[in-house]
Design a protein around this motif. Structure first.
Motif, PDB file in Angstrom:
ATOM      1  N   UNK A  32       1.076  -0.743   0.173  1.00 20.01           N
ATOM      2  CA  UNK A  32       0.104  -0.439   0.092  1.00 20.01           C
ATOM      3  C   UNK A  32       0.553   1.604   0.059  1.00 20.01           C
ATOM      4  N   UNK A  33       1.810   1.013   0.464  1.00 20.91           N
ATOM      5  CA  UNK A  33       2.925   2.291   0.582  1.00 20.91           C
ATOM      6  C   UNK A  33       3.554   2.695  -0.507  1.00 20.91           C
ATOM      7  N   UNK A  34       4.101   1.471  -1.254  1.00 26.81           N
ATOM      8  CA  UNK A  34       4.258   1.498  -2.921  1.00 26.81           C
ATOM      9  C   UNK A  34       3.095   1.979  -3.366  1.00 26.81           C
ATOM     10  N   UNK A  35       2.019   1.936  -3.867  1.00 22.81           N
ATOM     11  CA  UNK A  35       0.833   2.002  -4.272  1.00 22.81           C
ATOM     12  C   UNK A  35       0.676   3.371  -4.306  1.00 22.81           C
ATOM     13  N   UNK A  36       0.878   3.984  -2.818  1.00 26.03           N
ATOM     14  CA  UNK A  36       0.587   5.746  -2.388  1.00 26.03           C
ATOM     15  C   UNK A  36       1.307   6.361  -3.314  1.00 26.03           C
ATOM     16  N   UNK A  37       2.834   5.933  -3.464  1.00 22.29           N
ATOM     17  CA  UNK A  37       3.842   6.982  -4.106  1.00 22.29           C
ATOM     18  C   UNK A  37       3.221   7.280  -5.603  1.00 22.29           C
ATOM     19  N   UNK A  38       2.628   7.194  -6.079  1.00 23.80           N
ATOM     20  CA  UNK A  38       1.889   8.160  -7.101  1.00 23.80           C
ATOM     21  C   UNK A  38       0.135   7.592  -7.575  1.00 23.80           C
ATOM     22  N   UNK A  39      -0.458   7.346  -6.618  1.00 26.02           N
ATOM     23  CA  UNK A  39      -1.370   7.189  -6.488  1.00 26.02           C
ATOM     24  C   UNK A  39      -2.628   6.623  -5.344  1.00 26.02           C
ATOM     25  N   UNK A  40      -3.925   7.685  -5.320  1.00 31.93           N
ATOM     26  CA  UNK A  40      -4.360   7.699  -4.404  1.00 31.93           C
ATOM     27  C   UNK A  40      -4.891   6.086  -3.867  1.00 31.93           C
ATOM     28  N   UNK A  41      -5.710   6.247  -2.578  1.00 31.58           N
ATOM     29  CA  UNK A  41      -5.935   4.675  -2.562  1.00 31.58           C
ATOM     30  C   UNK A  41      -7.092   5.387  -3.216  1.00 31.58           C
ATOM     31  N   UNK A  42      -8.123   4.352  -3.430  1.00 27.01           N
ATOM     32  CA  UNK A  42      -9.450   4.534  -3.515  1.00 27.01           C
ATOM     33  C   UNK A  42     -10.877   4.471  -2.109  1.00 27.01           C
ATOM     34  N   UNK A  43     -11.296   4.798  -1.967  1.00 24.98           N
ATOM     35  CA  UNK A  43     -12.047   5.718  -0.985  1.00 24.98           C
ATOM     36  C   UNK A  43     -14.297   4.727  -0.947  1.00 24.98           C
ATOM     37  N   UNK A  44     -13.528   3.482  -1.214  1.00 24.48           N
ATOM     38  CA  UNK A  44     -15.337   2.654  -0.997  1.00 24.48           C
ATOM     39  C   UNK A  44     -16.419   3.898  -0.431  1.00 24.48           C
ATOM     40  N   UNK A  45     -17.213   3.626  -0.051  1.00 25.72           N
ATOM     41  CA  UNK A  45     -18.839   3.832   0.218  1.00 25.72           C
ATOM     42  C   UNK A  45     -18.961   3.178   1.529  1.00 25.72           C
ATOM     43  N   UNK A  46     -20.065   3.080   1.950  1.00 25.94           N
ATOM     44  CA  UNK A  46     -20.333   2.941   3.523  1.00 25.94           C
ATOM     45  C   UNK A  46     -20.182   1.187   3.126  1.00 25.94           C
ATOM     46  N   UNK A  47     -21.697   0.769   2.264  1.00 28.96           N
ATOM     47  CA  UNK A  47     -21.714  -0.070   1.892  1.00 28.96           C
ATOM     48  C   UNK A  47     -21.190  -0.811   0.572  1.00 28.96           C
ATOM     49  N   UNK A  48     -20.675  -1.944   0.378  1.00 28.07           N
ATOM     50  CA  UNK A  48     -21.193  -2.847  -1.204  1.00 28.07           C
ATOM     51  C   UNK A  48     -21.917  -3.215  -1.644  1.00 28.07           C
ATOM     52  N   UNK A  49     -21.842  -4.006  -3.040  1.00 25.67           N
ATOM     53  CA  UNK A  49     -22.950  -4.350  -4.163  1.00 25.67           C
ATOM     54  C   UNK A  49     -24.068  -5.221  -3.779  1.00 25.67           C
ATOM     55  N   UNK A  50     -22.880  -6.286  -2.119  1.00 26.94           N
ATOM     56  CA  UNK A  50     -24.109  -6.857  -1.908  1.00 26.94           C
ATOM     57  C   UNK A  50     -24.767  -6.539  -1.420  1.00 26.94           C
ATOM     58  N   UNK A  51     -25.174  -5.311   0.157  1.00 22.56           N
ATOM     59  CA  UNK A  51     -25.468  -5.171   0.645  1.00 22.56           C
ATOM     60  C   UNK A  51     -27.110  -3.875  -0.408  1.00 22.56           C
ATOM     61  N   UNK A  52     -26.078  -3.908  -1.553  1.00 25.63           N
ATOM     62  CA  UNK A  52     -27.653  -2.620  -2.348  1.00 25.63           C
ATOM     63  C   UNK A  52     -28.069  -4.086  -2.891  1.00 25.63           C
ATOM     64  N   UNK A  53     -27.902  -4.865  -3.280  1.00 27.52           N
ATOM     65  CA  UNK A  53     -28.869  -5.743  -4.245  1.00 27.52           C
ATOM     66  C   UNK A  53     -29.425  -6.327  -3.129  1.00 27.52           C
ATOM     67  N   UNK A  54     -29.424  -6.554  -1.733  1.00 27.01           N
ATOM     68  CA  UNK A  54     -30.389  -7.269  -1.135  1.00 27.01           C
ATOM     69  C   UNK A  54     -31.601  -6.494  -1.276  1.00 27.01           C
ATOM     70  N   UNK A  55     -30.985  -4.994  -0.540  1.00 27.65           N
ATOM     71  CA  UNK A  55     -32.525  -3.844  -0.200  1.00 27.65           C
ATOM     72  C   UNK A  55     -32.800  -3.702  -1.232  1.00 27.65           C
ATOM     73  N   UNK A  56     -32.401  -3.628  -2.938  1.00 27.68           N
ATOM     74  CA  UNK A  56     -33.345  -3.639  -3.871  1.00 27.68           C
ATOM     75  C   UNK A  56     -34.170  -4.874  -4.066  1.00 27.68           C
ATOM     76  N   UNK A  57     -33.739  -5.899  -3.981  1.00 20.86           N
ATOM     77  CA  UNK A  57     -34.962  -6.667  -3.977  1.00 20.86           C
ATOM     78  C   UNK A  57     -36.271  -7.015  -3.292  1.00 20.86           C
ATOM     79  N   UNK A  58     -35.647  -6.552  -2.097  1.00 16.00           N
ATOM     80  CA  UNK A  58     -36.741  -6.366  -1.083  1.00 16.00           C
ATOM     81  C   UNK A  58     -37.873  -5.271  -1.578  1.00 16.00           C
ATOM     82  N   UNK A  59     -37.255  -4.725  -2.385  1.00 11.44           N
ATOM     83  CA  UNK A  59     -37.905  -3.175  -2.639  1.00 11.44           C
ATOM     84  C   UNK A  59     -38.546  -4.185  -3.993  1.00 11.44           C
ATOM     85  N   UNK A  60     -38.523  -5.031  -4.642  1.00  8.18           N
ATOM     86  CA  UNK A  60     -38.597  -5.519  -5.992  1.00  8.18           C
ATOM     87  C   UNK A  60     -37.863  -4.619  -6.700  1.00  8.18           C
ATOM     88  N   UNK A  61     -36.788  -4.720  -6.815  1.00  5.41           N
ATOM     89  CA  UNK A  61     -36.590  -3.982  -8.250  1.00  5.41           C
ATOM     90  C   UNK A  61     -36.442  -3.406  -8.690  1.00  5.41           C
TER      91      UNK A  61
END
Lengths: 472, 257
Positions: free
Chosen positions: A442-471
């Motif tokens: 990660x240190x070597x990565x950060x010399x020339x690139x920023x670390x990506x910053x993900x949101x609070x939740x991943x795709x899985x959770x969204x998919x589950x919630x979306x399915x509960x809403x009926x897609x």
């Protein structure tokens, strides 16, 4: 040449700091790109030609032992001599003993990678002979006491200014000379040496079994000179260069010229099938072919890597490789740089002395795409990486992390847990800019690139919630 | 559309963890074409990092796990070209000593698609509806281009979006320097390749850089941010979902990178 391929990291680090090299590589790659692209685009049946060349050469390599025998028989029948050498040391000794027995003292050489491979110049000079490189690029390198950094353009890493200075120091020419003037100075010096030499040493681009012919491809005429003027011509040839039939040659010549320099055909192509015979007014009295193995039969015996022997040394994979384009040829630490070098060097010098080379690729695939012989270079690099792991050369921590990774990824539940726990931790680290606590990568990565910053939740959770809403 | 299509989402570990917005955008675009989607919960990683590092044993283990999850699917669609190339190019070869398994992997490979491929080759989309104002430039990700032959399809889609101006990216087919572990094992070389790429991106004058592989995008986006560039790195799916959004033809889900 003593391999330094195990120092790829250090050598490439130095090369990246060299701003002259950077400019030289940039200039060279853009002109090579343009030339090859034009030459290929102007040929509508390029892909068919590639396939034909690939098929012919594949067949030639499959029948290598037989083809060598036929070549030997045919060349001998017309007065040439053929020698087989298992390694570089044997080949050096063979060449020296031919020179000694013919009473030769001064040698001119034409450009040949295989003689670089066996470090022939050093050996001959140590034996008290004078050796002069006849190719302009090789001559520059010889004056500078360096090694080639490219298969077809050995002095590609040198700027005009550096060459002018070199010629000024050694030949007394104008320190500000331009390229035509530098070429003139070199020609004058070399021409004299050619006329006085009694031994000419060349490589070979191809040898044809059916006719016992050595084929040499060049632009400067130095090969023609050093194979016709001296009393003795010695061709040092890798055993993989033999083609069974004359009819194999046309496709390969066209592929070579267009891929190497973008030319339809080079200025000179020499066909040599015997020493000087009865009524001829020129040509050497003696002709020797010294075949070199030096790891080639080992490579031949490995069906997954054998295709590397199909290489016709055009240099296209170097010219299109973004790694070569960044670090130049000397970083590879031996004779053959670029993707083809990363494949064959481990076979020729031993994987333990070149283990970094197959790793030093982003696997972008361009080398395989531009190779006129369709050698699957990226797959071969992957194959070498697998061989290294099988041979147990991967470090403990890498082996352990791969085991753990596989265990986790085979258990969907653990995997989900890892992602769920890792997310808040990683977010904290990335937001605080604390890449260093994630460790070296990660240190070597950060010399020339920023670390990506993900949101609070991943795709899985969204998919589950979306399915509960009926897609949707 | 002749008959309704069904597809299973292969979201890849990187997208799931870092770029869920890309996956949501892909869902939105595919739903716009009435593709019936499912997401097999048990998917993890395709094993590419192990395979590229030479750990064939681990790669085979993960390939078998992938087969377990996706074998029954009609089609598999993913927003990452290199993971798709792993499935299509390398899985069958990994089992070349076993005809039965290799055949099953080949059949799965034939049904696995990178997102833009699925749109253009399976759904036959040539013109993309909607509107998205702004200039874009396209980077050809190595495995999408050379492994899967993705070249003209996404360019056609992007230029058909109303308001989108597609600008030429010099050396668009040259690697950005990512290469997975290469980017940290040889970080100095990787960084040089990246800086060459960033120079071309800036030179294009485009507001956004678009590509079809999240790993390459992560690399280039990281470099753009570190160098203080204003260029945004976007996945093709995000641009297309935006276009649907702005023209009011899609749902209201946001698609953040």
């Amino acid at each position: 040449m003593r391999p330094r391929s195990d120092q790829f990291h250090e050598l490439s680090s130095e090369a990246l700091e060299d701003s002259f090299l950077r400019e030289a590589l940039k200039r060279a790659s853009s002109s090579f790109h343009a030339a090859k692209t034009d030459a290929v685009d102007s040929m509508p049946d390029w892909e068919e030609l590639r396939q034909r060349g690939h098929d012919r050469k594949n067949l030639a390599i499959e029948n290598l032992p037989e083809a060598l025998e036929v070549f030997e028989k045919n060349l001998r029948s017309r007065g040439g001599e053929v020698h087989y050498c298992e390694d570089g040391a044997a080949a050096r000794d063979q060449v020296l003993s031919i020179i000694r027995s013919s009473g030769g003292r001064s040698v001119t050489k034409s450009k040949s990678m295989v003689t670089e491979e066996i470090a022939l110049n050093d050996h001959l000079e140590a034996a008290g002979l004078s050796v002069l490189e006849g190719d302009l690029g090789e001559y520059i390198i010889q004056l500078a006491g360096e090694h080639p950094s490219h298969i077809i353009a050995p002095a590609i890493h040198k700027s005009r200014e550096e060459v002018a200075e070199l010629f000024h120091d050694h030949l007394g020419s104008d320190p500000d000379a331009d390229i035509p003037e530098l070429t003139r100075v070199a020609r004058e010096t070399l021409r004299e040496a050619f006329l006085g030499a009694d031994i000419g040493i060349s490589g070979a681009n191809f040898v044809i079994a059916e006719t016992g012919t050595i084929v040499l491809v060049e632009n400067e005429g130095n090969i023609r000179m050093s194979t016709t003027v001296p009393r003795v011509h010695i061709a040092v040839v890798g055993i993989e260069k033999v083609l069974p039939r004359r009819s194999d040659l046309a496709a390969l010549l066209r592929l070579l010229c267009r891929s190497a320099t973008g030319q339809r055909v080079t200025s000179y192509i020499s066909f040599i099938s015997s020493p000087r015979t009865g009524g001829e007014g020129d040509g050497p009295e003696k002709l020797h072919v010294v075949f070199l193995d030096a790891g080639r039969s080992r490579l031949w015996a490995d069906p997954t890597q054998r295709e590397a022997l199909n290489c016709i040394r055009c240099g296209a994979c170097l010219n299109f490789c973004p790694v070569y384009g960044s670090v130049g040829g000397h970083s590879y630490g031996w004779v053959y740089p670029g993707p083809i070098g990363s494949v064959i060097t481990p076979h020729y010098v031993g994987i333990e002395k070149a283990s970094q080379l197959p790793q030093a690729s982003s696997l972008c695939g361009r080398c395989g795409e531009v190779c006129p012989m369709k050698i699957p270079l990226p797959d071969m690099l992957l194959g070498l990486r697998a061989k290294a792991v099988e041979a147990g050369s991967a470090g403990f921590s890498e082996r352990l992390s791969m085991r753990v990774f596989s265990l986790l990824a085979r258990s969907p539940r653990l995997w989900r847990l890892l992602l769920a726990l890792g997310r808040p931790f990683y977010r904290l680290v990335a937001r605080a800019g604390l890449a260093s606590i994630l460790g070296g990568p990660a240190r070597r990565w950060s010399r020339s690139r920023s670390l990506p910053l993900p949101g609070r939740s991943g795709f899985r959770r969204w998919w589950r919630e979306d399915s509960e809403r009926g897609g949707e | 559309m002749s008959e309704p299509k069904r597809a299973s989402l292969f979201i890849t570990c990187l997208v799931d963890f870092l770029f869920p917005g890309v996956a949501r955008a892909m869902v939105k675009v595919l739903r716009h074409y009435d593709v019936e989607l499912e997401f097999p919960e048990n998917q993890t990683c395709c094993g590419q990092p192990a395979f590229n590092a030479g750990f064939r044993g681990e790669a085979r283990e993960l390939a078998l796990a992938f087969l377990d999850v996706f074998e029954g699917c009609e089609a598999v669609v993913s927003p990452s070209g290199s993971c798709v190339a792993m499935v299509k190019e390398y899985y069958p070869d990994l089992f070349s000593d076993d005809d039965e398994l290799s055949g099953r992997f080949q059949s799965l490979a034939d049904r696995t698609w990178e997102f833009s491929q699925y749109l253009t080759e399976v759904l036959g989309v040539t013109e993309f509806p909607g509107r998205r104002d702004g200039s874009l430039t396209w980077h050809d990700c190595c495995h999408s281009l050379r492994g899967l032959g993705v070249r003209d399809g996404p360019r056609r889609l992007l230029s058909s979006v109303e308001g989108a101006e597609l600008l030429e990216l010099e050396k668009s087919d040259e690697c950005c320097g990512f290469g997975g572990l290469f980017s940290v094992k040889f970080d100095e070389i990787s960084s040089r390749m990246l800086s060459n790429k960033l120079a071309c991106i800036e030179k294009s004058g485009a507001e956004s850089l678009v590509a079809t592989d999240c790993s390459c995008l992560m690399h280039m986006a990281g470099g753009l941010e570190k160098s203080g560039s204003e260029v945004r790195a976007l996945h093709l799916a995000e641009v297309l979902a935006d276009a649907l959004e702005e023209s009011g033809t899609g749902s209201q889900e946001e698609a953040s990178p």
